[in-house]
Design a protein around this motif. Structure first.
Motif, short mmCIF file in Angstrom:
data_model
loop_
_atom_site.label_atom_id
_atom_site.label_comp_id
_atom_site.label_asym_id
_atom_site.label_seq_id
_atom_site.Cartn_x
_atom_site.Cartn_y
_atom_site.Cartn_z
N GLY A 184 0.78 -1.18 -0.06
CA GLY A 184 -0.08 -0.06 -0.25
C GLY A 184 1.02 1.35 -0.12
N PRO A 185 0.09 2.45 -0.27
CA PRO A 185 0.94 3.66 -0.16
C PRO A 185 1.65 3.93 1.02
CG PRO A 185 -1.48 4.04 -0.59
CD PRO A 185 -1.32 2.62 -0.24
N GLY A 186 2.82 4.58 0.92
CA GLY A 186 3.86 4.63 2.06
C GLY A 186 4.99 3.54 2.22
N TRP A 187 4.63 2.65 1.78
CA TRP A 187 5.42 1.29 2.29
C TRP A 187 6.85 1.27 1.37
CZ3 TRP A 187 5.77 -1.74 6.00
CH2 TRP A 187 4.59 -1.97 7.10
N ASP A 188 6.69 2.33 0.10
CA ASP A 188 7.88 2.45 -0.45
C ASP A 188 9.07 3.05 0.45
OD1 ASP A 188 6.23 4.32 -0.88
OD2 ASP A 188 7.27 5.03 -2.62
N LEU A 189 8.70 3.95 1.49
CA LEU A 189 9.25 4.61 2.28
C LEU A 189 9.75 3.76 3.66
CD1 LEU A 189 7.66 8.02 2.05
CD2 LEU A 189 9.47 7.31 0.60
N ALA A 190 9.35 2.62 3.83
CA ALA A 190 9.65 1.89 5.13
C ALA A 190 11.34 1.52 4.97
CB ALA A 190 9.05 0.72 5.02
N TYR A 191 11.77 1.40 5.96
CA TYR A 191 13.33 1.01 6.03
C TYR A 191 13.27 -0.53 6.17
CZ TYR A 191 14.86 5.55 8.12
OH TYR A 191 15.03 6.84 8.45
N VAL A 192 14.25 -0.74 5.20
CA VAL A 192 14.85 -2.22 5.14
C VAL A 192 15.48 -2.87 6.12
CG1 VAL A 192 15.54 -4.09 3.47
CG2 VAL A 192 14.47 -2.22 2.41
N ARG A 193 15.12 -3.94 6.90
CA ARG A 193 15.47 -4.38 8.08
C ARG A 193 16.82 -5.30 7.55
NH1 ARG A 193 12.65 -7.95 12.61
NH2 ARG A 193 14.53 -8.60 13.75
N THR A 242 11.31 4.27 13.88
CA THR A 242 10.59 4.29 12.45
C THR A 242 10.06 2.72 12.18
OG1 THR A 242 10.36 5.05 10.21
CG2 THR A 242 12.55 4.12 11.19
N CYS A 243 9.62 2.47 11.20
CA CYS A 243 9.23 1.47 10.83
C CYS A 243 10.08 0.43 9.92
CB CYS A 243 7.85 1.06 9.64
SG CYS A 243 7.43 -0.26 8.93
N GLY A 244 10.65 -0.69 10.36
CA GLY A 244 11.54 -1.47 9.72
C GLY A 244 10.77 -2.80 9.15
N VAL A 245 10.82 -2.86 7.75
CA VAL A 245 10.20 -4.11 7.42
C VAL A 245 10.99 -5.32 7.03
CG1 VAL A 245 10.82 -3.29 4.70
CG2 VAL A 245 8.88 -4.85 5.12
N THR A 246 10.79 -6.48 7.61
CA THR A 246 11.35 -7.55 7.76
C THR A 246 11.10 -8.52 6.74
OG1 THR A 246 11.33 -7.30 10.04
CG2 THR A 246 12.16 -9.43 9.30
N PHE A 247 9.94 -9.34 6.51
CA PHE A 247 9.46 -9.94 5.46
C PHE A 247 8.06 -9.92 5.12
CE2 PHE A 247 9.21 -13.11 9.08
CZ PHE A 247 8.03 -13.59 8.72
N THR A 248 7.72 -10.26 3.74
CA THR A 248 6.39 -10.26 3.46
C THR A 248 5.73 -11.37 3.77
OG1 THR A 248 7.25 -10.34 1.44
CG2 THR A 248 6.58 -8.40 1.98
N PHE A 249 4.20 -11.42 3.82
CA PHE A 249 3.76 -12.55 4.14
C PHE A 249 2.78 -13.31 2.80
CE2 PHE A 249 2.53 -10.71 8.46
CZ PHE A 249 3.70 -11.14 9.09
N GLY A 250 2.75 -12.49 1.78
CA GLY A 250 2.18 -13.41 0.60
C GLY A 250 3.15 -14.17 -0.15
N GLY A 251 2.91 -15.15 -0.68
CA GLY A 251 3.87 -16.18 -1.32
C GLY A 251 3.10 -17.34 -1.99
N LEU A 252 3.74 -18.25 -2.20
CA LEU A 252 3.24 -19.35 -2.98
C LEU A 252 2.55 -20.46 -2.29
CD1 LEU A 252 6.61 -19.87 -5.17
CD2 LEU A 252 4.52 -18.44 -5.59
#
Length: 527
Positions: free
Chosen positions: A231-240, A445-455
């Motif tokens: 969603g919007p704004g997630w391109d600005l999250a820090y990559v953990r 701030t927000c640090g993104v670790t891993f995404t939940f969508g997958g195969l």
């Protein structure tokens, strides 16, 4: 030159990938190739950036003591540790995912967690009891909490190194700087290998008898995919973690092979992260130390001086992976964690030592507000008023419940709610007053670790399911963060590494078995 042929090919050098390669080897695959997109200096993917914690079923202290290396008999006599049953683990998964976790997938994870950690130990993974993160010393005893007790010596970095050593012992061939750019299939729809890019802008094919196991992570390091799916704004999250998890293999599997996607594609593991950390990748030296999970012992405020979460909602293990999202949605996507001298005495040094994080200190709440104004706090008046209102609510609760005792090792019920009222947003556990100087704040701030969508996979084999046929895609397997359907909106801390190991082990066994079976068929056909 003809393409090289292996029994099993694994893509991705994280925990899941190394588990898959090890399992393939021990189940009869003689030639196993592990491909890694990154240079060797970034080996391990997100695994390197974890605390190395595994959530597993265990039946008391006696069940885990044989696995660990940091407990003497004298220490063992001073440990309080309740069993963590299959029912406990399953209840935690379903509770934090709002009952969305796929039941067969979750059941396999839970049921095989204990055996899998013991399998890891036999393969050189050095476990320890996680005193530093999962226990508090209270009354002279170490009280473990949150259902998770095992971590790896030297954390995620140690885990990656131990996996690498084990792979070398077993004869797994590992190639770094070798991203898979295409998954190869034959006219029958069977996956038979991958095309690999190498430096110099050339590609080459490697073939596999048993199949390809995808363990290449999610899309958390891809800003455009984060904005598209999260969603919007997630391109600005820090990559953990690693900058190399950009969703390439997910897209190849879904677009080229019609693999079925599943799970929470708008969800991810996101935590409270040091606002002074690098933005687009984790720091390879500090790794997980940028996590700031001491909020249950204090409060969190946005730049308007307003609290926005119940910091005491649950044990840290069950809230830290979703509170990053709440920070991202605040003005300017930052927040301030605040404690007094009593609260700071409980903070973990690996996250809050003076040489790890910038602390803002003051002897008064007003003085702290002024210092935070220079760090981005916009409404100092609201900030101080919120703190005072909180302290009054804590005092009112304590007057009504004089025997209530602060205990960070359990949900102690110390609250800001009593019969005379409470806060608009209560703190429901560990509500202790913030009155003793010095007062301390940390900007997060927000640090993104891993995404939940997958195969979508078959839980028994880790084979990837086809969108077109709803059957297994022959020769294609997946494990780790690429598996969808387990986690929704949140996850129980430590279950990510356990999932990678459980399904990586299954994938390796399945691919090795397929290779052996096809080799036998080929031998018979040749006679």
């Amino acid at each position: 030159m003809p393409a090289q042929t292996y029994d099993v090919i694994v893509v991705g050098s994280g925990n899941a990938g190394f588990c898959a390669a090890t399992s393939a080897k021990e189940n009869g695959a003689s030639k196993v190739l592990l491909l890694e997109k990154s240079p060797e200096s970034w080996a391990g993917g997100n695994t390197t950036f974890t605390a190395g914690a595994y959530r597993t079923v265990f039946h008391g202290l006696h069940d885990v003591l044989p696995l660990v290396q940091n407990v003497t008999p004298d220490m063992a006599d001073k440990i309080d540790m309740e069993s963590y049953t299959e029912q406990d683990f399953m209840a935690d998964i379903q509770r934090v995912t709002n009952n969305r976790s796929d039941p067969p997938l979750a059941s396999i994870l839970v049921e095989e967690s204990n055996a899998t950690t013991k399998w890891l130990a036999k393969n050189g993974i050095k476990f320890q009891l996680s005193f530093n993160r999962q226990a508090y010393k209270i009354g002279g005893r170490q009280k473990f909490w949150g259902g998770m007790v095992l971590s790896v010596v030297d954390g995620g970095k140690g885990l990656t190194q131990q996996h690498q050593l084990n792979a070398r012992r077993r004869g797994v061939e590992v190639r770094y700087d070798s991203p898979a750019v295409r998954i190869l299939s034959n006219p029958l729809g069977e996956v038979v290998g991958v095309t690999v890019w190498q430096k110099g802008s050339t590609t080459y094919d490697v073939l596999s008898r048993g199949g390809v196991i995808l363990c290449a992570g999610g899309f958390e390091a891809n800003p455009s995919m984060r904005a598209q799916y999260l969603g919007p704004g997630w391109d600005l999250a820090y990559v953990r973690g690693t900058p190399y998890n950009t969703g390439d293999c997910l897209r190849m599997a879904i677009n080229d092979l019609k693999a079925k996607s599943t799970g929470n594609w708008s969800g991810c593991h996101s935590t409270c992260w040091d606002a002074n950390a690098p933005t687009d990748a984790g720091d390879q030296k500090l790794t997980n130390q940028f996590t700031k999970s001491g909020y249950p012992l204090g409060l969190m405020f946005n730049v308007d001086g307003v609290r926005f979460v119940d910091e005491g909602l649950d044990m840290r293990n069950y809230t830290y992976a979703k509170f990053g999202r709440e920070i991202l949605h605040q003005p300017e996507s930052i927040a301030f964690q605040v404690w007094d001298a009593n609260g700071t005495s409980w903070l973990r040094s690996e996250e809050y030592a003076d040489d790890v994080v910038e602390k803002i200190r003051a002897d008064t709440l007003g003085g702290l507000a002024e210092k935070l104004r220079k760090k981005g706090l916009k409404n100092t008046v609201a900030f101080v008023a919120s703190l005072r209102e909180y302290n009054n609510a804590v005092k009112a609760y304590k007057q009504e419940n004089p025997n209530a005792i602060f205990d960070p090792s359990k949900k102690d019920g110390l609250s800001t709610r009593c019969s005379s009222g409470g806060l608009q947003l209560d703190k429901t556990n560990w509500a202790i007053p913030i009155v003793k100087p010095p007062f301390v704040a940390v900007k997060v701030t927000c640090g993104v670790t891993f995404t939940f969508g997958g195969l979508k996979i078959d839980p028994e084999t880790s084979a990837v399911i086809s969108e077109s046929t709803e059957r297994e895609i022959p020769g294609l397997f997946a494990a780790g963060e690429m598996v969808g359907g387990l986690f929704y909106n949140n996850y129980p801390g430590g279950s990510g590494l356990t999932s990678g190991a459980v399904f990586g082990r299954k994938a390796g066994r399945s691919a090795a078995g397929r290779s052996i079976a096809l080799n036998k068929l080929a031998t018979r056909a040749a006679l």
